[in-house]
Design a protein around this motif. Structure first.
Motif, mmCIF file in Angstrom:
data_model
loop_
_atom_site.group_PDB
_atom_site.id
_atom_site.type_symbol
_atom_site.label_atom_id
_atom_site.label_comp_id
_atom_site.label_asym_id
_atom_site.label_seq_id
_atom_site.Cartn_x
_atom_site.Cartn_y
_atom_site.Cartn_z
ATOM 1 N N SER A 215 0.843 -1.196 0.000
ATOM 2 C CA SER A 215 0.000 0.000 0.000
ATOM 3 C C SER A 215 0.874 1.240 0.000
ATOM 4 N N ASP A 216 0.273 2.362 -0.417
ATOM 5 C CA ASP A 216 0.953 3.653 -0.376
ATOM 6 C C ASP A 216 -0.092 4.725 -0.110
ATOM 7 N N SER A 217 0.267 5.711 0.717
ATOM 8 C CA SER A 217 -0.683 6.737 1.143
ATOM 9 C C SER A 217 -0.840 7.872 0.147
ATOM 10 N N THR A 218 -0.008 7.913 -0.890
ATOM 11 C CA THR A 218 -0.059 9.004 -1.861
ATOM 12 C C THR A 218 -1.040 8.660 -2.980
ATOM 13 N N ALA A 219 -1.980 9.577 -3.244
ATOM 14 C CA ALA A 219 -2.967 9.338 -4.288
ATOM 15 C C ALA A 219 -2.297 9.300 -5.660
ATOM 16 N N GLY A 220 -2.850 8.476 -6.532
ATOM 17 C CA GLY A 220 -2.388 8.458 -7.912
ATOM 18 C C GLY A 220 -1.135 7.653 -8.162
ATOM 19 N N THR A 221 -0.738 6.835 -7.219
ATOM 20 C CA THR A 221 0.463 6.037 -7.422
ATOM 21 C C THR A 221 0.117 4.666 -7.986
ATOM 22 N N THR A 222 1.064 4.087 -8.696
ATOM 23 C CA THR A 222 0.965 2.690 -9.107
ATOM 24 C C THR A 222 1.993 1.906 -8.301
ATOM 25 N N LEU A 223 1.631 0.676 -7.965
ATOM 26 C CA LEU A 223 2.486 -0.162 -7.133
ATOM 27 C C LEU A 223 3.024 -1.332 -7.938
ATOM 28 N N SER A 224 4.307 -1.599 -7.758
ATOM 29 C CA SER A 224 4.957 -2.735 -8.415
ATOM 30 C C SER A 224 5.800 -3.446 -7.369
ATOM 31 N N THR A 225 5.620 -4.754 -7.240
ATOM 32 C CA THR A 225 6.308 -5.518 -6.195
ATOM 33 C C THR A 225 7.169 -6.615 -6.806
ATOM 34 N N GLN A 226 8.435 -6.612 -6.411
ATOM 35 C CA GLN A 226 9.388 -7.638 -6.850
ATOM 36 C C GLN A 226 9.673 -8.584 -5.684
ATOM 37 N N PHE A 227 9.366 -9.856 -5.863
ATOM 38 C CA PHE A 227 9.695 -10.853 -4.845
ATOM 39 C C PHE A 227 11.143 -11.300 -5.018
ATOM 40 N N SER A 228 11.778 -11.629 -3.908
ATOM 41 C CA SER A 228 13.146 -12.145 -3.930
ATOM 42 C C SER A 228 13.249 -13.350 -3.025
ATOM 43 N N VAL A 229 14.063 -14.301 -3.426
ATOM 44 C CA VAL A 229 14.350 -15.487 -2.617
ATOM 45 C C VAL A 229 15.845 -15.498 -2.346
ATOM 46 N N ASP A 230 16.204 -15.479 -1.079
ATOM 47 C CA ASP A 230 17.612 -15.441 -0.675
ATOM 48 C C ASP A 230 18.341 -14.259 -1.312
ATOM 49 N N GLY A 231 17.643 -13.129 -1.419
ATOM 50 C CA GLY A 231 18.257 -11.911 -1.921
ATOM 51 C C GLY A 231 18.325 -11.786 -3.428
ATOM 52 N N GLN A 232 17.848 -12.795 -4.161
ATOM 53 C CA GLN A 232 17.866 -12.760 -5.626
ATOM 54 C C GLN A 232 16.440 -12.603 -6.145
ATOM 55 N N ALA A 233 16.252 -11.643 -7.055
ATOM 56 C CA ALA A 233 14.920 -11.397 -7.611
ATOM 57 C C ALA A 233 14.356 -12.677 -8.220
ATOM 58 N N TYR A 234 13.073 -12.938 -7.941
ATOM 59 C CA TYR A 234 12.424 -14.124 -8.498
ATOM 60 C C TYR A 234 11.257 -13.675 -9.374
ATOM 61 N N GLY A 235 11.301 -14.080 -10.633
ATOM 62 C CA GLY A 235 10.218 -13.759 -11.547
ATOM 63 C C GLY A 235 10.144 -12.272 -11.845
ATOM 64 N N SER A 236 9.041 -11.866 -12.446
ATOM 65 C CA SER A 236 8.843 -10.463 -12.810
ATOM 66 C C SER A 236 8.083 -9.735 -11.711
ATOM 67 N N ALA A 237 8.186 -8.407 -11.719
ATOM 68 C CA ALA A 237 7.480 -7.594 -10.734
ATOM 69 C C ALA A 237 5.973 -7.737 -10.948
ATOM 70 N N GLN A 238 5.228 -7.713 -9.840
ATOM 71 C CA GLN A 238 3.778 -7.887 -9.864
ATOM 72 C C GLN A 238 3.098 -6.594 -9.415
ATOM 73 N N SER A 239 1.981 -6.245 -10.043
ATOM 74 C CA SER A 239 1.308 -4.987 -9.745
ATOM 75 C C SER A 239 0.203 -5.180 -8.717
ATOM 76 N N GLY A 240 -0.291 -4.038 -8.196
ATOM 77 C CA GLY A 240 -1.446 -4.059 -7.310
ATOM 78 C C GLY A 240 -1.099 -4.138 -5.839
ATOM 79 N N THR A 241 -2.167 -4.150 -5.031
ATOM 80 C CA THR A 241 -2.005 -4.155 -3.569
ATOM 81 C C THR A 241 -1.889 -5.555 -2.983
#
Length: 601
Positions: A215-241
């Motif tokens: 989540s983010d408190s600023t209006a009008g933002t888009t969110l992108s989340t990158q998961f990591s396993v053991d510090g290494q990015a896994y897969g592509s970034a995922q959008s939404g809350t």
């Protein structure tokens, strides 16, 4: 007229020279990072327009190389100073003159400190004396100069640092705000993010879902989340809350760390936050170890990715059984009472494992217990030769090596579990009293005797509970009933009505669903009996029999079920009895030494 002038090239060079010699280096970038290169122009003529759109439009003429002319047009606008500003603000074609941009036509006074991107500074004087520039952003914290866009008679349109309000000698300039200019967009605040699945210390295998809450408190933002396993990015970034992604853990075992990094973005910039790490236990196999029939050597039997199968060249003391732990790095460590020497021997495979004998001895006929530690090492405990004191032998951070002052009943062995809070808890049959004794190190442990007694010659079993406590089970003195002694949430203390075969000990495992399952050699029948509490447990007898005087071992499976292994009656073969996905039920062709029991992890 709308002709303009500005400081000559010679005067500008002198200004820049003064700036350079005073330590200020002025270098005009292609565009201000917050706007011209990041803001798409969606404005309409004479409509609302954002400051970043104004800057983007102004930059477009710089890119086109537009030169100053009072008689030419570009994009339908005059290519003089006010025509350039009219284009940038998306006013009517061919554009206003600088005198019409002062307190009229939608322009109002604004204070110096309230200037925003897209405002103007205009000299409304008539004819060639008039001039107008676009304000982009302050170049210093004292607001004495700013980055601005202008078109001048001395050359092309440009973007550079201008002293506030303009160079001296060029008339009086007034800051003006265009009322269709929208308020500046606030840069995003640092977003919030937490991993919601798997849960901390969860047991997983195969393909599982990584999920988070963002989540983010600023209006009008888009969110992108990158998961990591053991510090290494896994897969592509995922959008939404509620981002999630499927994680294939099938090639892994051991302890792994999952994090999620969320980036909030809007036209004014971006901000990122990384979640607290969540540790998960990946188990794509289970590993059994036992004292082999005929040879007395350590034998390994397993199922799944990376499991070891076959004999080893190291021997166990007659009548004793090994202990096994799954290490954080994905391998395993086996500890046992060595044949010929009666000393503690270690045999392992994978990261963090140790192989070889140690100089410390076990009491004759007894077996060690082992628990993996979060840092990758392990802790072994045993009944020491000579003193019958509890001894500890450890490898890695948080482990200990040395004798303790507490005594273990002759012929019995301690049990150990690594707790959720990071410490470890040992339970054993106390010397002289045959009562349950607890000894531990770290958060949430208990030290001292208890008033409950174990059947002579038997040993307890212990399992860590998710809430940080633990559950001990044992064969009770006097009744030979299964007894439970627990500390913490979801634990139990008290006698049960089910009986354990004399001279044998129960086994326990905390299940992935949150409960725990106990397995033991049942009194009178010598058949495998199951007793549990919580989701996914089984209660009742089974039709499969254990060799007299032996005890089963049990391991939890990621599916929520469990796998029991034991020395089968009649054949002394390794038998498996399982519940749930990836479990097995049936006899194996490999034999155990008489009067010994397997171990599993």
């Amino acid at each position: 007229m709308f002709a303009l002038r500005r400081k000559s090239a010679l005067a500008l060079a002198a200004t820049l020279l003064v700036a350079a010699t005073s330590g200020l280096v002025i270098s005009a970038p292609a565009a201000y990072a917050d706007s011209p290169v990041t803001c798409a122009d969606t404005s309409t003529q004479n409509g609302a327009i954002a400051g970043c759109m104004v800057a983007a439009r102004a930059q477009a003429w710089i890119n086109d190389g537009v030169t100053y002319s009072t008689g030419a047009t570009h994009d339908g606008y005059r290519t003089d100073c006010s025509g350039y500003v009219s284009w940038a603000l998306n006013l009517s074609q061919p554009g206003l003159v600088s005198g019409d941009m002062y307190e009229q036509n939608g322009f109002v006074d604004v204070s110096q400190n309230n200037l925003q991107q897209g405002d103007i500074l205009t000299n409304p004087a008539a004819g060639a004396a008039g001039h107008v520039v676009l304000f982009d952003h302050w170049s210093d914290s004292t607001h004495t100069s700013y980055w601005g866009f202008e078109n001048t008679g001395s050359g092309n349109v440009g973007y550079h640092v201008i002293p506030y309000p303009y160079w001296s000698g060029d008339g009086t300039f007034y800051p003006q705000h265009y009322t269709n200019l929208t308020a500046p967009v606030a840069a995003p605040a640092a977003p919030s993010v937490s991993v919601t699945g798997p849960s901390a210390n969860a047991l997983v295998d195969g393909t599982t879902t990584l999920s988070a809450s963002a989540s983010d408190s600023t209006a009008g933002t888009t969110l992108s989340t990158q998961f990591s396993v053991d510090g290494q990015a896994y897969g592509s970034a995922q959008s939404g809350t509620s981002p999630s992604i499927s994680w294939d853990s099938s090639a892994l075992n051991g302890t792994h760390t999952v994090t999620a990094t969320t980036t909030a973005t809007n036209s004014a910039g971006s901000a990122s936050t990384t979640s607290a790490p969540v540790t998960v236990n990946v188990r794509n196999n289970y590993q059994v170890a036992f004292n082999a029939a005929n040879t007395g050597q350590l034998f390994l039997y397993g199922n799944g990715t990376g499991a070891a199968n076959g004999g080893t060249p190291v021997g166990l003391a007659a009548g004793t059984s090994p202990a096994i732990a799954r290490l954080a790095g994905g391998g395993f460590e086996v500890a046992f009472n060595a044949a010929g020497t009666g000393q503690l021997y270690l045999y392992g495979q994978g990261p963090g494992s140790v192989n070889g004998g140690t100089p410390v001895g076990l009491a004759a006929g007894t077996s060690p217990a082992i628990a993996a530690l979060p840092g990758g090492g392990f802790q072994v405990v045993f009944n020491a030769s000579g003193s019958n004191h509890l001894w500890r032998y450890g490898v890695g951070a948080g482990s200990y090596t040395g004798e303790t002052p507490v005594g273990v009943a002759p012929g019995t062995s301690p049990a150990i579990a690594a707790l959720a809070g990071g410490g470890y808890q040992v339970a054993f049959n106390a010397a002289n009293t045959d009562e349950l004794f607890l000894y531990g190190n770290g958060n949430g442990v208990v030290n001292g005797g208890t008033p409950v007694g174990l059947a002579a010659g038997t040993s307890p079993a212990i399992a860590a509970l998710p809430g940080g406590g633990f559950q001990v089970v044992f064969n009770a003195s006097g009744s030979n009933h299964l007894w439970r002694y627990g500390v913490g949430a979801d634990s139990y203390t008290g006698e049960t009505p089910v009986g354990v075969a004399p001279g044998t000990s129960p086994a326990i495992a905390a299940l992935a669903g949150g409960g725990y399952q106990v397995a033991f050699n049942a009194a009178n029948t010598d058949e495998l009996f199951l007793y549990g509490n919580g989701n996914g447990v089984v209660n009742g007898g089974t039709p499969v029999g254990l060799a007299a005087g032996t005890s089963p071992a049990i391991v939890a499976l990621p599916s929520g079920g469990f796998q029991v292994v034991f020395n089968a009656s009649g054949s002394n073969h390794l038998w498996r009895y399982g519940v749930g996905a990836d479990s097995y039920t049936g006899e194996t062709p490999v034999g155990l030494a008489a009067n010994t029991s397997p171990t599993a992890a």
